[in-house]
Design an enzyme around this catalytic site. Structure first.
Site, PDB file in Angstrom:
ATOM      1  N   ASN A 210      35.718  35.240  43.750  1.00 54.69           N
ATOM      2  CA  ASN A 210      34.704  35.944  44.551  1.00 54.69           C
ATOM      3  C   ASN A 210      33.557  34.983  44.871  1.00 54.69           C
ATOM      4  OD1 ASN A 210      32.606  36.139  42.399  1.00 54.69           O
ATOM      5  ND2 ASN A 210      34.230  37.280  41.388  1.00 54.69           N
ATOM      6  N   GLY A 274      25.238  39.860  30.777  1.00 56.74           N
ATOM      7  CA  GLY A 274      26.478  39.638  31.537  1.00 56.74           C
ATOM      8  C   GLY A 274      26.152  39.576  33.015  1.00 56.74           C
ATOM      9  N   ASP A 280      38.089  41.746  38.221  1.00 59.84           N
ATOM     10  CA  ASP A 280      38.597  42.936  37.540  1.00 59.84           C
ATOM     11  C   ASP A 280      40.095  42.841  37.274  1.00 59.84           C
ATOM     12  OD1 ASP A 280      36.151  44.295  37.388  1.00 59.84           O
ATOM     13  OD2 ASP A 280      36.280  44.818  39.515  1.00 59.84           O
ATOM     14  N   LYS A 290      54.404  26.267  43.023  1.00 55.96           N
ATOM     15  CA  LYS A 290      53.749  26.829  44.201  1.00 55.96           C
ATOM     16  C   LYS A 290      54.637  27.918  44.843  1.00 55.96           C
ATOM     17  CE  LYS A 290      51.787  25.497  48.578  1.00 55.96           C
ATOM     18  NZ  LYS A 290      51.756  24.489  49.622  1.00 55.96           N
ATOM     19  N   PRO A 306      40.275  42.419  30.799  1.00 55.06           N
ATOM     20  CA  PRO A 306      39.410  43.159  29.861  1.00 55.06           C
ATOM     21  C   PRO A 306      37.988  43.219  30.408  1.00 55.06           C
ATOM     22  CG  PRO A 306      39.946  40.974  28.999  1.00 55.06           C
ATOM     23  CD  PRO A 306      40.746  41.148  30.255  1.00 55.06           C
ATOM     24  N   ASP A 307      37.289  44.316  30.125  1.00 53.27           N
ATOM     25  CA  ASP A 307      35.869  44.373  30.509  1.00 53.27           C
ATOM     26  C   ASP A 307      35.090  43.734  29.375  1.00 53.27           C
ATOM     27  OD1 ASP A 307      33.121  45.288  30.844  1.00 53.27           O
ATOM     28  OD2 ASP A 307      33.987  46.352  32.542  1.00 53.27           O
ATOM     29  N   ILE A 308      34.604  42.541  29.637  1.00 49.22           N
ATOM     30  CA  ILE A 308      34.017  41.725  28.570  1.00 49.22           C
ATOM     31  C   ILE A 308      32.781  42.398  27.987  1.00 49.22           C
ATOM     32  CG2 ILE A 308      32.963  39.493  28.052  1.00 49.22           C
ATOM     33  CD1 ILE A 308      34.682  38.394  30.456  1.00 49.22           C
ATOM     34  N   LYS A 339      27.273  52.997  35.023  1.00 44.03           N
ATOM     35  CA  LYS A 339      27.790  51.806  34.332  1.00 44.03           C
ATOM     36  C   LYS A 339      27.079  51.597  33.006  1.00 44.03           C
ATOM     37  CE  LYS A 339      29.710  49.461  38.085  1.00 44.03           C
ATOM     38  NZ  LYS A 339      29.577  48.624  39.226  1.00 44.03           N
ATOM     39  N   LYS A 343      29.552  51.658  29.891  1.00 41.40           N
ATOM     40  CA  LYS A 343      29.722  50.355  29.230  1.00 41.40           C
ATOM     41  C   LYS A 343      28.860  50.225  27.974  1.00 41.40           C
ATOM     42  CE  LYS A 343      30.948  48.006  33.529  1.00 41.40           C
ATOM     43  NZ  LYS A 343      31.678  46.747  33.732  1.00 41.40           N
TER      44      LYS A 343
HETATM   45  O1  C5P Z   1      32.090  47.242  36.608  1.00 41.03           O
HETATM   46  P1  C5P Z   1      31.335  46.107  37.221  1.00 41.03           P
HETATM   47  O2  C5P Z   1      32.212  44.883  37.451  1.00 41.03           O
HETATM   48  O3  C5P Z   1      30.541  46.471  38.427  1.00 41.03           O
HETATM   49  O4  C5P Z   1      30.260  45.738  36.109  1.00 41.03           O
HETATM   50  C1  C5P Z   1      29.421  44.653  36.203  1.00 41.03           C
HETATM   51  C2  C5P Z   1      28.949  44.237  34.830  1.00 41.03           C
HETATM   52  O5  C5P Z   1      30.039  44.186  33.915  1.00 41.03           O
HETATM   53  C3  C5P Z   1      28.386  42.832  34.855  1.00 41.03           C
HETATM   54  O6  C5P Z   1      27.411  42.763  33.839  1.00 41.03           O
HETATM   55  C4  C5P Z   1      29.612  41.989  34.542  1.00 41.03           C
HETATM   56  O7  C5P Z   1      29.257  40.716  34.020  1.00 41.03           O
HETATM   57  C5  C5P Z   1      30.336  42.848  33.546  1.00 41.03           C
HETATM   58  N1  C5P Z   1      31.810  42.734  33.570  1.00 41.03           N
HETATM   59  C6  C5P Z   1      32.471  42.180  32.484  1.00 41.03           C
HETATM   60  N2  C5P Z   1      33.847  42.111  32.484  1.00 41.03           N
HETATM   61  C7  C5P Z   1      34.550  42.563  33.531  1.00 41.03           C
HETATM   62  C8  C5P Z   1      33.902  43.149  34.644  1.00 41.03           C
HETATM   63  C9  C5P Z   1      32.523  43.202  34.628  1.00 41.03           C
HETATM   64  O8  C5P Z   1      31.826  41.747  31.532  1.00 41.03           O
HETATM   65  N3  C5P Z   1      35.886  42.486  33.494  1.00 41.03           N
END
Ligand code: C5P
Length: 416
Positions: A210, A274, A280, A290, A306-308, A339, A343
């Site tokens: 991105n 973060g 995602d 390739k 994973p959502d870190i 969020k 989160k």
């Molecule tokens: O859900 P979204 O991506 O909009 O959330 C943004 C927040 O979550 C940011 O703080 C981003 O660094 C964190 N994040 C994360 N791991 C992911 C997706 C988002 O830590 N896989």
């Protein structure tokens, strides 16, 4: 002892209806330990009296350039030298023009020209005057010379118009001034900051990513390190230099960032921010060779990363304050607060990325701070300045008693 203890601030007040707000600004700055001296332009005296500002500042108010008595007390050059910061607020369109032109035909402009201190200007004027090309050019000139422009805010104006041109609120001006002076207030604290994009490989030559530049995260790391924190910056691939005093760990993928974050929070950590734009999804398989062009379509299977930050916030090693970012294009506050809750974050910094001139890749940023007490719009300013303001707010939040810093402990529904 206030953060502005032993700092000298001159406020040059010019003629606008907002001049009355300077009384509150003086109170805030002095409350934070600063010494404040006032220069009042002739126009300003129609809106606020020298006596009022003298009582509030505790110093005689300076009004005239060629005043024998005043020059015997503190001459204009001495006054200009006294300042650690020279603020003009409210700055009328005329004052902005005269500062841009380098005029020195009254005490205020002369002192502003003579001061070695950084110049801050908080404009206040009718919205048409603010939007006029002449004012835009003057503001641009001042910015290019390193003058810090604070505001103006938008809203209803004294003249009945609605638009940009209102003097920024005294609390924000005071916060901008505070942010200028680095504190070592995070001495002994540990901060982890994620920044930049992640890169999710499809094959040896292609990846999904991105537009995140990493600028906001790097500015936050710099501000945290300047405030004295041991600062770990976990960064995706970006073209930025490592800020001084920051330990940088480079990663490419979300899985790598996840692993490093979980590893780093094993050591007691005060602040986790973060700011990374973590992908995602990643390609289910990273092709060893390739991928060849065969057929008209190519189907790529993506799997969730994973959502870190959710894992960090839910961890047994949870840092004391966990701050996330939410980049939204609509319903900013609702989505950002959502969020924060799912989160389990203490704070969300919400960013309206539908506005092309702020956010991703730009040098300035305008965000809203959301925590369990409500939300607060932060000033539109450079990412460096904003980072200082945000780190200072995090420090304040960290110094609150534990029970005021409660976070939602309900299990996360959306475990991205
Ligand atoms: O859900 P979204 O991506 O909009 O959330 C943004 C927040 O979550 C940011 O703080 C981003 O660094 C964190 N994040 C994360 N791991 C992911 C997706 C988002 O830590 N896989």
């Amino acid at each position: 002892m206030g953060h502005l203890h032993s700092r000298n601030i001159i406020i040059g007040v010019t003629g606008g209806i907002a001049a009355y707000k300077i009384a509150e600004l003086i109170r805030l700055l002095r409350g934070d330990g600063a010494s404040v001296r006032i220069i009042l332009s002739r126009g300003a005296q129609a809106f606020v009296t020298p006596l009022t500002l003298q009582s509030l500042s505790g110093y005689p108010v300076h009004t005239e350039l060629l005043d024998e008595t005043a020059e015997m007390g503190m001459g204009h050059i001495e006054l200009a030298r006294w300042a650690d910061i020279f603020l003009v607020a409210p700055a009328t369109a005329d004052t902005v023009a005269r500062l841009a032109a380098g005029r020195a035909d009254d005490l205020l402009t002369t002192a502003a020209l003579a001061t070695p201190a950084p110049l801050f200007v908080a404009p206040a004027m009718n919205q048409h005057m603010w939007n006029n090309a002449a004012t835009t050019a003057n503001i641009q000139t001042l910015r290019e010379r390193g003058v810090k422009i604070i505001g103006p805010d938008a809203g209803e104006q004294a003249c009945g118009d609605v638009g940009a041109g209102r003097l920024t609120e005294p609390e924000t001006i005071s916060a901008e001034i505070s942010a200028h002076f680095p504190t070592r207030a995070l001495e002994g604290k540990r901060a982890i900051i994620t920044a930049g994009p992640t890169r999710e490989p499809m094959d040896p030559v292609r990846y999904i990513s991105n537009h995140s530049s990493g600028k906001m995260g790097f500015a936050l790391a710099q501000a945290a390190a300047e405030a004295g924190a041991e600062t770990i910056l976990i960064s995706g691939p970006v073209m930025l230099d490592t800020p001084k005093g920051v330990t940088r760990i480079n990663v490419e993928t979300a899985l790598q960032m996840h692993e490093v974050c979980i590893d780093q929070i094993q050591k007691p950590t005060d602040l986790f921010v973060g700011s990374a734009a973590v992908a995602d999804y990643r390609a289910e398989f990273n092709a060893p060779q390739k991928i060849k062009k065969v057929g008209d379509t190519l189907t790529l299977n993506l799997v969730r990363n994973p959502d870190i930050i959710t894992e960090v916030a839910g961890s047994a090693h949870r840092p004391s304050l966990v701050v996330g970012f939410a980049a939204e294009t609509e319903q900013l506050l609702e989505y950002a607060e959502g969020k924060r809750l799912t989160k389990q974050l203490d704070v969300v910094i919400a960013n309206d990325v539908s506005q092309a001139d702020i956010g991703f890749n730009s040098d300035i940023n305008g965000v809203t701070w959301l925590d369990d007490t409500g939300h607060d719009v932060m000033p539109l300013t450079t990412k460096q300045n904003l980072a200082k303001l945000l780190i200072e707010r995090c420090r304040q939040k960290l110094s609150q008693p534990e029970d005021q810093n409660k976070h939602i402990s309900a299990p996360a529904e959306d475990n991205r």
